[in-house]
Design a protein around this motif. Structure first.
Motif, mmCIF file in Angstrom:
data_model
loop_
_atom_site.group_PDB
_atom_site.id
_atom_site.type_symbol
_atom_site.label_atom_id
_atom_site.label_comp_id
_atom_site.label_asym_id
_atom_site.label_seq_id
_atom_site.Cartn_x
_atom_site.Cartn_y
_atom_site.Cartn_z
ATOM 1 N N PHE A 86 -0.599 -9.663 -6.773
ATOM 2 C CA PHE A 86 -1.865 -9.112 -7.247
ATOM 3 C C PHE A 86 -2.289 -7.908 -6.414
ATOM 4 C CE2 PHE A 86 -1.748 -13.551 -8.522
ATOM 5 C CZ PHE A 86 -1.887 -13.406 -9.893
ATOM 6 N N GLY A 87 -1.962 -7.939 -5.129
ATOM 7 C CA GLY A 87 -2.260 -6.797 -4.269
ATOM 8 C C GLY A 87 -1.466 -5.570 -4.678
ATOM 9 N N ALA A 88 -0.181 -5.748 -4.952
ATOM 10 C CA ALA A 88 0.658 -4.619 -5.363
ATOM 11 C C ALA A 88 0.193 -4.045 -6.697
ATOM 12 C CB ALA A 88 2.118 -5.057 -5.456
ATOM 13 N N LEU A 89 -0.125 -4.933 -7.638
ATOM 14 C CA LEU A 89 -0.582 -4.476 -8.951
ATOM 15 C C LEU A 89 -1.892 -3.693 -8.842
ATOM 16 C CD1 LEU A 89 -0.399 -4.411 -12.045
ATOM 17 C CD2 LEU A 89 -1.592 -6.608 -12.058
ATOM 18 N N LEU A 90 -2.876 -4.276 -8.164
ATOM 19 C CA LEU A 90 -4.172 -3.592 -8.058
ATOM 20 C C LEU A 90 -4.093 -2.348 -7.184
ATOM 21 C CD1 LEU A 90 -6.867 -6.406 -7.951
ATOM 22 C CD2 LEU A 90 -6.118 -4.999 -9.855
ATOM 23 N N ALA A 91 -3.259 -2.360 -6.156
ATOM 24 C CA ALA A 91 -3.092 -1.153 -5.332
ATOM 25 C C ALA A 91 -2.551 -0.018 -6.193
ATOM 26 C CB ALA A 91 -2.166 -1.441 -4.154
ATOM 27 N N GLY A 92 -1.564 -0.315 -7.017
ATOM 28 C CA GLY A 92 -1.008 0.701 -7.904
ATOM 29 C C GLY A 92 -1.996 1.187 -8.947
ATOM 30 N N LEU A 93 -2.726 0.250 -9.546
ATOM 31 C CA LEU A 93 -3.718 0.630 -10.558
ATOM 32 C C LEU A 93 -4.861 1.434 -9.949
ATOM 33 C CD1 LEU A 93 -3.909 -2.616 -12.724
ATOM 34 C CD2 LEU A 93 -2.874 -0.415 -13.355
ATOM 35 N N VAL A 147 0.833 -1.208 0.000
ATOM 36 C CA VAL A 147 0.000 0.000 0.000
ATOM 37 C C VAL A 147 0.866 1.257 0.000
ATOM 38 C CG1 VAL A 147 -1.737 1.302 1.307
ATOM 39 C CG2 VAL A 147 -1.987 -1.161 1.028
ATOM 40 N N ILE A 148 2.003 1.217 0.651
ATOM 41 C CA ILE A 148 2.923 2.365 0.619
ATOM 42 C C ILE A 148 3.608 2.461 -0.740
ATOM 43 C CG2 ILE A 148 5.067 3.304 1.581
ATOM 44 C CD1 ILE A 148 4.115 2.217 4.319
ATOM 45 N N ALA A 149 3.949 1.311 -1.317
ATOM 46 C CA ALA A 149 4.656 1.295 -2.601
ATOM 47 C C ALA A 149 3.785 1.803 -3.746
ATOM 48 C CB ALA A 149 5.151 -0.113 -2.913
ATOM 49 N N ALA A 150 2.493 1.546 -3.687
ATOM 50 C CA ALA A 150 1.619 1.916 -4.808
ATOM 51 C C ALA A 150 1.650 3.414 -5.122
ATOM 52 C CB ALA A 150 0.202 1.429 -4.550
ATOM 53 N N PRO A 151 1.395 4.297 -4.153
ATOM 54 C CA PRO A 151 1.462 5.727 -4.497
ATOM 55 C C PRO A 151 2.890 6.236 -4.678
ATOM 56 C CG PRO A 151 0.801 5.458 -2.206
ATOM 57 C CD PRO A 151 0.867 4.094 -2.810
ATOM 58 N N LEU A 152 3.848 5.517 -4.143
ATOM 59 C CA LEU A 152 5.243 5.934 -4.289
ATOM 60 C C LEU A 152 5.804 5.493 -5.636
ATOM 61 C CD1 LEU A 152 7.855 7.136 -3.114
ATOM 62 C CD2 LEU A 152 8.321 4.887 -2.115
ATOM 63 N N LEU A 153 5.662 4.204 -5.957
ATOM 64 C CA LEU A 153 6.325 3.616 -7.124
ATOM 65 C C LEU A 153 5.445 3.490 -8.360
ATOM 66 C CD1 LEU A 153 8.011 0.585 -5.288
ATOM 67 C CD2 LEU A 153 8.964 2.872 -5.630
ATOM 68 N N GLY A 154 4.132 3.468 -8.168
ATOM 69 C CA GLY A 154 3.243 3.220 -9.295
ATOM 70 C C GLY A 154 3.023 1.729 -9.478
ATOM 71 N N PRO A 155 2.083 1.351 -10.341
ATOM 72 C CA PRO A 155 1.705 -0.054 -10.462
ATOM 73 C C PRO A 155 2.818 -0.970 -10.977
ATOM 74 C CG PRO A 155 0.435 1.304 -12.003
ATOM 75 C CD PRO A 155 1.250 2.221 -11.165
#
Length: 177
Positions: free
Chosen positions: A80-87, A42-50
């Protein structure tokens, strides 16, 4: 900033996120659950993108499998969590969207895909049923998302976090937040 310098900074930030996940996940663990992995997603998604968040999750899963002896659940649970969190963050521009992406990606999709993976990995499906991983994955994703939300409330306000975001997100995206 040069393109080479930007690439090095991106790799460094992704490597730091991987290291944090690999070190903290086994420490802050509930039996059968890895909420720290959801925190990092969840932290990586807004920081790094999907894209980079997904790459980070794959790297974390592989390292945790090789070094910590964790079964392939390390991959199915986080990727899948990281991908969808980023998207979801990309589409919604809000932290709660990121949380929702993590919960759906890890808690539902990851848990359901873990069944066939583990049936193949163990060579037996007789002791497994389709929803065996869902309560643990869903619980870990919810717990991790809540913790990450609290952390992100502060992180998104500090300059180094915003500067790091500029490496991974287009300028127009960050202006529209």
């Amino acid at each position: 900033m040069s393109k080479q310098n930007s690439r090095i900074k991106k790799i460094t930030i992704v490597a730091l996120m991987v290291a944090i996940d690999v070190v903290l996940s086994p420490i802050f663990r509930i039996e059968g659950m890895a909420p720290m992995s959801s925190v990092i997603n969840v932290i990586a998604a807004p920081l790094l993108g999907p894209v980079y968040a997904t790459i980070m999750a794959v790297m974390c899963g592989i390292i945790r499998m090789l070094l910590l002896g964790i079964p392939p659940l390390a991959l199915t649970g986080a990727v899948f969590g990281a991908l969808l969190a980023g998207l979801f963050y990309k589409w919604g521009h809000k932290v709660w969207c990121t949380m929702l992406g993590e919960i759906i990606g890890t808690g539902i999709i990851g848990s359901l895909l873990s069944y066939p993976v583990m049936a193949w990995f163990t060579g037996s499906s007789s002791s497994l049923y389709l929803f065996i991983y869902t309560p643990r994955f869903f619980g870990a994703a919810v717990i991790g998302s809540i913790v990450a939300y609290i952390i992100l409330l502060k992180l998104i306000q500090i300059k180094p976090f915003k500067e790091a975001q500029k490496l991974f997100w287009p300028e127009e995206f960050l202006r529209s937040e």
